[in-house]
Enzyme design. Structure first.
Site, PDB file in Angstrom:
ATOM      1  N   TRP A 154      49.139  42.011  38.792  1.00  0.00           N
ATOM      2  CA  TRP A 154      50.554  42.343  38.700  1.00  0.00           C
ATOM      3  C   TRP A 154      50.819  43.683  38.030  1.00  0.00           C
ATOM      4  CZ3 TRP A 154      50.279  42.722  33.521  1.00  0.00           C
ATOM      5  CH2 TRP A 154      49.299  41.945  32.901  1.00  0.00           C
ATOM      6  N   ASN A 155      49.804  44.285  37.368  1.00  0.00           N
ATOM      7  CA  ASN A 155      50.129  45.442  36.517  1.00  0.00           C
ATOM      8  C   ASN A 155      50.421  46.722  37.297  1.00  0.00           C
ATOM      9  OD1 ASN A 155      47.416  45.487  37.189  1.00  0.00           O
ATOM     10  ND2 ASN A 155      46.748  46.326  35.233  1.00  0.00           N
ATOM     11  N   LYS A 178      46.335  39.640  49.076  1.00  0.00           N
ATOM     12  CA  LYS A 178      47.166  38.759  48.250  1.00  0.00           C
ATOM     13  C   LYS A 178      47.558  39.494  46.970  1.00  0.00           C
ATOM     14  CE  LYS A 178      46.444  35.765  45.092  1.00  0.00           C
ATOM     15  NZ  LYS A 178      47.593  36.173  44.255  1.00  0.00           N
ATOM     16  N   GLU A 181      51.656  36.954  42.385  1.00  0.00           N
ATOM     17  CA  GLU A 181      52.917  36.238  42.627  1.00  0.00           C
ATOM     18  C   GLU A 181      54.016  36.721  41.679  1.00  0.00           C
ATOM     19  OE1 GLU A 181      49.900  34.888  42.754  1.00  0.00           O
ATOM     20  OE2 GLU A 181      50.013  34.618  44.925  1.00  0.00           O
ATOM     21  N   GLY A 231      41.111  42.192  38.415  1.00  0.00           N
ATOM     22  CA  GLY A 231      41.672  41.202  37.496  1.00  0.00           C
ATOM     23  C   GLY A 231      40.682  40.885  36.391  1.00  0.00           C
ATOM     24  N   SER A 232      40.731  39.660  35.903  1.00  0.00           N
ATOM     25  CA  SER A 232      39.926  39.318  34.720  1.00  0.00           C
ATOM     26  C   SER A 232      38.468  39.028  35.090  1.00  0.00           C
ATOM     27  CB  SER A 232      40.525  38.100  34.017  1.00  0.00           C
ATOM     28  OG  SER A 232      40.430  36.975  34.852  1.00  0.00           O
ATOM     29  N   GLU A 253      36.745  44.942  40.212  1.00  0.00           N
ATOM     30  CA  GLU A 253      37.299  45.820  39.169  1.00  0.00           C
ATOM     31  C   GLU A 253      37.868  44.890  38.105  1.00  0.00           C
ATOM     32  OE1 GLU A 253      39.080  47.395  36.857  1.00  0.00           O
ATOM     33  OE2 GLU A 253      40.731  48.101  38.107  1.00  0.00           O
ATOM     34  N   LEU A 254      37.072  44.684  37.025  1.00  0.00           N
ATOM     35  CA  LEU A 254      37.334  43.545  36.148  1.00  0.00           C
ATOM     36  C   LEU A 254      37.820  43.909  34.745  1.00  0.00           C
ATOM     37  CD1 LEU A 254      34.282  41.369  37.207  1.00  0.00           C
ATOM     38  CD2 LEU A 254      36.562  41.470  38.205  1.00  0.00           C
ATOM     39  N   CYS A 287      43.993  48.609  32.824  1.00  0.00           N
ATOM     40  CA  CYS A 287      42.562  48.334  32.592  1.00  0.00           C
ATOM     41  C   CYS A 287      41.842  49.501  31.924  1.00  0.00           C
ATOM     42  CB  CYS A 287      41.877  47.932  33.891  1.00  0.00           C
ATOM     43  SG  CYS A 287      42.196  49.096  35.211  1.00  0.00           S
TER      44      CYS A 287
END
Ligand code: NAD
Length: 479
Positions: A154-155, A178, A181, A231-232, A253-254, A287
């Site tokens: 979302w960032n 995707k 949300e 994401g994480s 890309e974590l 990130c």
């Protein structure tokens, strides 16, 4: 203010679909907790339709001339520029960042599409003479890997979509994307721009829902040949395991925990002014955000005081207001995580130099926070706060600073500041990260690969490496 928000739709096989009888979830404005709209959840039948469309469209899209693929990407970039005010407002409503930051994100997204439009022409192979007999020729060619499933947070809803979709489409792949949300309508604008630019049906689908269910469904399908995730770390590891079952390629890309080494020969005020802009951009939910500041002992106290004074004067407010320099956190769980990390650090003896509290009232606002003298075993020294929190600790020698900077299990971004050319050169060589910025916080642009090492992931987005990651290599020998 909220009236201009339009609920997101699914995009499947060229059709924009309203929620209809589908399940939905709520999208809220993190600046005031007001209801913005709903996001439709794709059903299993929707996902199957997107997969079938992606497979079918791949057979024709891979054969479209790279120049024509580039023309569509370039036109979509123009449309993003033309629609900047509308899309910037959507980003700010959904994510909370300031309008200036949202406009900047759209510019980055458009530049990424423009870069990929050019790069689409350069998926070169090579021809080799045979060692066996002069009549056989070996040709090495690059081909699109196939339909790609991509998952974004979302960032940076617009830029993340543009980076992932742009690389896939430039390489001749189709894509099921995707977005988060929490920010569905902003991301959908990238799809709208591409469709309006002439993208054929099925080349791109956009779906939302329960993230784990969608990724499981898409990754179990033999149609999907590659997965791209931002994401994480735990979710990235989970998706890698799912991808392994089908031997699918992955780009991960974590996230990071970026160190900043500041040597005592710098202009302290100049570094602090740059650090403020970089640390508190998007309320620290970036990130590559600088997080662990290691400052050489002689200027340490002055640096902490200057950072704290600036943080106390930083204006926090609704991103739609021109006076705001920092908006809210994107959702409640981010604020809860930050509070846990801060309490842990303070209990272990860290010093709170500025901020440290949620701002009471509506919205997920948090004070710009500076923590000093943080023990190495505090959780925040290893866990990404992903919020408006800077940790500042002292170091003595070059070796001491490098050891502290490199002691993390992740390695996405790292920064270093010194006026000494020899130190700067050594920092470039010795900082363990996929991206290192020296005497600046400017770490990435569309032409450079965006990538991490260690637990920050693997593979690259952007740059020629970003297109390469969507290609497979084939050798053809012909007698
Ligand atoms: P998360 O990893 O749970 O979610 C990030 C995104 O991944 C979300 O938008 C979500 O829709 C998607 N996602 C979650 N589970 C998924 C699954 N099983 N399959 C497919 N997609 C899935 O992270 P979060 O709770 O939103 O944020 C927490 C932490 O994640 C942050 O503190 C930060 O460390 C990291 N993060 C990193 C980035 C980045 O840019 N690298 C972005 C967002 C979050």
């Amino acid at each position: 203010m909220t009236m201009t928000y339009l609920s997101a739709q699914l995009l499947i096989d060229g059709e924009f679909l309203d929620s209809g009888s589908r399940m939905t979830s709520r999208v809220e404005n993190p600046a005031n907790n007001e209801f913005l709209g709903e996001v439709p959840h794709a059903t299993a039948a929707d996902l199957d339709r997107a997969l079938a469309a992606s497979q079918r469209a791949f057979e024709s899209w891979r054969k479209v001339q790279p120049g024509e693929r580039g023309r569509i990407l370039r036109r979509a970039a123009e449309l993003l520029h033309e629609r900047e005010e509308h899309i910037a407002r959507l980003i700010t409503l959904e994510v909370g960042k300031t309008l200036a930051e949202s406009r900047w994100e759209i510019m980055l997204a458009a530049h990424a599409l423009e870069w990929f439009a050019e790069e689409a022409r350069r998926t070169y192979g090579r021809v080799l003479p045979s060692r066996l007999n002069g009549a056989t020729r070996f040709t090495v060619v690059k081909e699109p890997v196939g339909p790609i499933a991509s998952f974004a947070p979302w960032n940076w809803p617009v830029d993340n979509a543009a980076k992932k979709i742009g690389a896939a489409l430039a390489a001749g792949c189709t894509c099921i994307h995707k977005p988060a949300e929490e920010a569905p309508a902003s991301a959908l604008e990238v799809a709208r721009a591409l469709v309006d630019a002439g993208l054929p049906p099925g080349v791109l689908s956009m779906v939302y829902g329960v993230p784990a269910e969608i990724s499981e469904h898409l990754l179990r399908s033999p149609v999907v040949r590659k997965v791209s995730f931002t994401g994480s770390i735990p979710v990235g590891k989970h998706l890698m395991k799912l991808a392994a079952d089908g031997c699918k390629r992955t780009t991960m890309e974590l996230g990071g925990h970026a160190p900043v080494l500041v040597f005592d020969d710098v202009d302290v005020d100049a570094v602090l002014d740059m650090a403020m802009l970089s640390k508190f951009r998007n309320a620290g939910q970036v990130c590559v955000s600088p997080t662990r500041f290691y400052v050489q002992e002689r200027i340490y106290e002055r640096f902490v005081d200057g950072f704290a004074q600036r943080a106390r004067g930083w204006t926090v407010g609704d991103g739609l207001l021109p006076s705001s320099k920092m908006g809210p956190l994107a959702h409640a769980r981010q604020r809860g995580r930050i509070e846990i990390l801060l309490n842990d650090a303070l209990t272990r003896g860290a010093r709170l130099a500025a901020g440290g509290r949620r701002i009471e009232g509506k919205g997920y606002f948090f004070e710009p926070t500076i923590l000093a003298d943080v023990p190495e075993h505090a959780r925040i020294m290893n866990e990404e706060p992903f919020g408006p929190v800077a940790v500042v600790n002292p170091f003595s020698t070059f070796e001491d600073g490098i050891a502290k900077a490199n002691c993390s299990p992740v390695g996405l971004a790292a920064y270093g500041f010194s006026e000494n050319a020899r130190i700067v050169a050594r920092l470039g060589d010795e900082l363990e990260a996929g991206m290192v910025a020296l005497n600046s916080f400017a770490i990435a642009m569309p032409g450079t690969p965006f990538l991490g090492i260690k637990e920050s992931g693997h593979g690259a987005e952007n740059g020629i490496e970003g297109v390469e990651a969507c290609l497979v290599t084939k050798v053809i020998s012909q007698a």
